[in-house]
Write a protein that holds these residues in place. Structure first.
Motif, mmCIF file in Angstrom:
data_model
loop_
_atom_site.group_PDB
_atom_site.id
_atom_site.type_symbol
_atom_site.label_atom_id
_atom_site.label_comp_id
_atom_site.label_asym_id
_atom_site.label_seq_id
_atom_site.Cartn_x
_atom_site.Cartn_y
_atom_site.Cartn_z
ATOM 1 N N GLY A 26 -39.702 -52.604 -34.169
ATOM 2 C CA GLY A 26 -40.277 -51.561 -34.426
ATOM 3 C C GLY A 26 -39.335 -49.900 -33.491
ATOM 4 O O GLY A 26 -39.553 -48.888 -34.547
ATOM 5 N N TYR A 27 -38.888 -50.060 -33.624
ATOM 6 C CA TYR A 27 -37.227 -48.496 -33.958
ATOM 7 C C TYR A 27 -36.233 -48.682 -34.990
ATOM 8 O O TYR A 27 -35.103 -48.807 -35.040
ATOM 9 N N ASP A 47 -39.838 -33.236 -53.762
ATOM 10 C CA ASP A 47 -38.903 -32.421 -53.430
ATOM 11 C C ASP A 47 -37.633 -32.411 -53.313
ATOM 12 O O ASP A 47 -37.018 -31.373 -53.302
ATOM 13 N N GLY A 48 -37.331 -33.387 -53.477
ATOM 14 C CA GLY A 48 -35.932 -34.264 -53.317
ATOM 15 C C GLY A 48 -35.343 -34.059 -51.481
ATOM 16 O O GLY A 48 -33.523 -34.277 -51.512
ATOM 17 N N GLU A 49 -35.898 -33.791 -50.728
ATOM 18 C CA GLU A 49 -35.909 -33.683 -48.949
ATOM 19 C C GLU A 49 -36.534 -34.739 -48.704
ATOM 20 O O GLU A 49 -36.639 -35.600 -49.566
ATOM 21 N N GLU A 50 -34.763 -34.771 -48.086
ATOM 22 C CA GLU A 50 -34.995 -36.277 -47.201
ATOM 23 C C GLU A 50 -34.815 -36.150 -45.203
ATOM 24 O O GLU A 50 -34.426 -35.523 -45.061
ATOM 25 N N LEU A 51 -35.616 -37.157 -45.276
ATOM 26 C CA LEU A 51 -36.277 -37.785 -43.989
ATOM 27 C C LEU A 51 -35.536 -38.713 -42.993
ATOM 28 O O LEU A 51 -35.791 -39.734 -43.892
ATOM 29 N N LEU A 52 -35.178 -38.976 -41.381
ATOM 30 C CA LEU A 52 -34.260 -39.840 -41.123
ATOM 31 C C LEU A 52 -35.068 -40.121 -39.639
ATOM 32 O O LEU A 52 -35.089 -38.749 -38.858
ATOM 33 N N GLY A 53 -35.785 -41.192 -39.690
ATOM 34 C CA GLY A 53 -36.483 -41.204 -37.888
ATOM 35 C C GLY A 53 -36.711 -43.086 -38.349
ATOM 36 O O GLY A 53 -36.671 -43.247 -38.966
ATOM 37 N N LEU A 54 -37.870 -42.325 -37.090
ATOM 38 C CA LEU A 54 -38.296 -44.499 -37.076
ATOM 39 C C LEU A 54 -39.920 -44.002 -37.686
ATOM 40 O O LEU A 54 -40.568 -43.015 -37.331
ATOM 41 N N VAL A 55 -40.432 -44.514 -38.364
ATOM 42 C CA VAL A 55 -41.857 -45.144 -38.224
ATOM 43 C C VAL A 55 -43.034 -45.371 -37.305
ATOM 44 O O VAL A 55 -42.949 -46.571 -36.693
ATOM 45 N N ALA A 56 -43.287 -43.515 -36.504
ATOM 46 C CA ALA A 56 -44.821 -44.079 -35.189
ATOM 47 C C ALA A 56 -46.137 -44.886 -35.796
ATOM 48 O O ALA A 56 -46.698 -45.174 -34.986
ATOM 49 N N SER A 57 -46.339 -44.455 -36.747
ATOM 50 C CA SER A 57 -47.741 -45.114 -37.942
ATOM 51 C C SER A 57 -47.929 -44.703 -38.747
ATOM 52 O O SER A 57 -46.741 -44.132 -39.823
ATOM 53 N N GLU A 58 -48.544 -45.228 -40.072
ATOM 54 C CA GLU A 58 -48.881 -45.757 -40.885
ATOM 55 C C GLU A 58 -50.639 -45.553 -41.210
ATOM 56 O O GLU A 58 -50.766 -46.944 -40.719
ATOM 57 N N ARG A 108 -38.382 -45.268 -50.022
ATOM 58 C CA ARG A 108 -38.067 -45.209 -48.950
ATOM 59 C C ARG A 108 -37.306 -46.977 -48.342
ATOM 60 O O ARG A 108 -37.467 -47.396 -49.076
ATOM 61 N N GLU A 109 -36.454 -46.303 -47.604
ATOM 62 C CA GLU A 109 -35.264 -47.240 -47.235
ATOM 63 C C GLU A 109 -35.068 -48.173 -46.178
ATOM 64 O O GLU A 109 -34.875 -46.464 -45.336
ATOM 65 N N LYS A 110 -35.492 -48.704 -45.612
ATOM 66 C CA LYS A 110 -34.526 -49.202 -44.410
ATOM 67 C C LYS A 110 -33.903 -49.185 -44.054
ATOM 68 O O LYS A 110 -32.896 -49.958 -44.743
ATOM 69 N N GLN A 111 -32.714 -48.433 -43.163
ATOM 70 C CA GLN A 111 -31.006 -48.246 -42.322
ATOM 71 C C GLN A 111 -31.236 -49.746 -42.203
ATOM 72 O O GLN A 111 -31.222 -50.071 -40.959
#
Length: 379
Positions: free
Chosen positions: A294-295, A304-315, A340-343
């Motif tokens: 979960g983390y 729009d080309g912006e990249e976001l990096l974080g944890l999926v809190a809910s979906e 959408r890529e898992k790191q």
């Protein structure tokens, strides 16, 4: 002509739904929801071309102010002159998916001075607004928060949150990196700033920070003794709690203990009951070796080309809520997601122990090992 007449009837019907005398709160909610659904169905590609529809949207908005649906309505129908209300919503609902949109809409209103009264204190509303501003990732926030970092009369929490706003955009992260290279940068913020820069989503910033860290003035990094020896060192839990909370170490900037700290990484209130000392050492030295379920970090690329990096809190079916470093949530519509890529690498930076002394490290491990109940460290 017939279509125009039908539209007038529908708008009148919507008005009756919203403004009729209603007896119960549940009935208000149901009627308003029905009016909103009808209004959205009538909305064309440019609602500003339809003054009557905009007027109806504005009336419904007056009934909903302060609710998440109100922010969505202001956005969908381009309603003007609501900057103060949007800022108030963001400040009081920083964890709402609509908080970031509220900040962006207020900034697009072209009146940045409207933010100043909300940012002039150390109040909970200032804390909430800064969290929402970080979630917005809007570079227009930068001129508003840059001064806060260096205002020593402001609380450490406010200045740390201002750093979180800076590092939420590439322009702000670059500015923050430059600030940290100055000898005048506040020492009590250095650990927080460098920790957020190490985990930011721009590789060029992380690389530049690593080059800076390897400069000639950097103290020699801590080299740990063999594990068998390390496990025999007792450590002091009380001193370790102080190390944990130090801003230059940054643990409480991502983890909570008993409700204190930032809710981003795993909560550590009972970590000593779940992991032995060996596992605790490994989790700090090699955080990517065992990421908790979960983390896992996700890299999201938007259209729009912006990249976001974080944890999926809910979906949900339509969107996901991504929690970024610092705990700020960002709502991302799935139709806006390109990839959408898992790191494979943890968002917790490796090498954090290298900035500690051996005594500080063993004290920190002793503190974490003592966290075995919701009542706090075991005695």
């Amino acid at each position: 002509m017939r279509r125009f007449g039908t539209a007038i009837v529908v708008w009148a019907w919507i008005g009756c739904l919203v403004f009729a005398r209603i007896e119960t709160r549940a009935e208000v909610s149901d009627r308003t929801r029905l009016a909103l659904e009808t209004l959205y169905r009538l909305k064309g590609p440019d609602p500003e071309l339809n003054p009557a529809l905009q007027q109806t949207a504005a009336r419904i908005a007056d009934q909903l102010q302060g609710e998440p649906e109100w922010v969505e309505l202001v956005s969908a129908f381009h309603l003007k002159g609501r900057e103060s209300g949007l800022i108030a919503f963001a400040a009081s609902h920083p964890d709402s998916p609509q908080a970031a949109d509220a900040v962006r809409l207020a900034l697009n209103g072209g009146l940045p001075a409207t933010f100043q009264p909300w940012l002039s204190s150390n109040s909970p509303s200032t804390v909430g607004l800064l969290r929402a501003m970080a979630a917005s990732t809007d570079p227009k926030c930068l001129p508003l928060v840059r001064p806060l970092v260096l205002e020593t009369n402001r609380s450490l929490q406010i200045r740390s949150l201002a750093i979180g706003v800076l590092v939420s955009s590439s322009e702000g992260a670059s500015h923050l990196l430059t600030l940290t290279r100055s000898t005048s940068f506040p020492q009590d913020l250095r650990g927080t700033a460098e920790g957020l820069l190490r985990s930011c989503r721009w590789p060029e910033i992380r690389t530049a920070l690593s080059v800076k860290a390897e400069g000639p003035d950097r103290p020699a990094p801590l080299v740990l003794p063999p594990l068998e020896q390390l496990l025999d060192l007792p450590g002091d839990p009380q001193r370790g709690g102080g190390v944990f909370r130090r801003s230059d170490v940054g643990c409480s900037g991502c983890h909570q203990v008993g409700g204190d700290g930032v809710d981003f990484g795993p909560k550590l209130t009972e970590i000593g009951a779940k992991l032995g000392k060996e596992a605790l050492i490994a989790s700090i030295v090699d955080p990517s070796g065992g990421v908790s379920f979960g983390y896992e970090a996700w890299r999201i690329t938007r259209r729009d080309g912006e990249e976001l990096l974080g944890l999926v809190a809910s979906e949900t079916e339509d969107e996901l809520l991504l929690k970024q470093s610092g705990g700020s949530p960002v709502a991302v519509r799935k139709t806006d997601i390109v990839s959408r890529e898992k790191q494979s690498v943890s968002l917790m930076p490796s090498g954090l122990h290298e900035n500690l002394s051996l005594e500080e490290f063993t004290d920190l491990i002793a503190y974490l090992a003592s966290l075995k109940s919701r009542g706090g460290p075991s005695q």
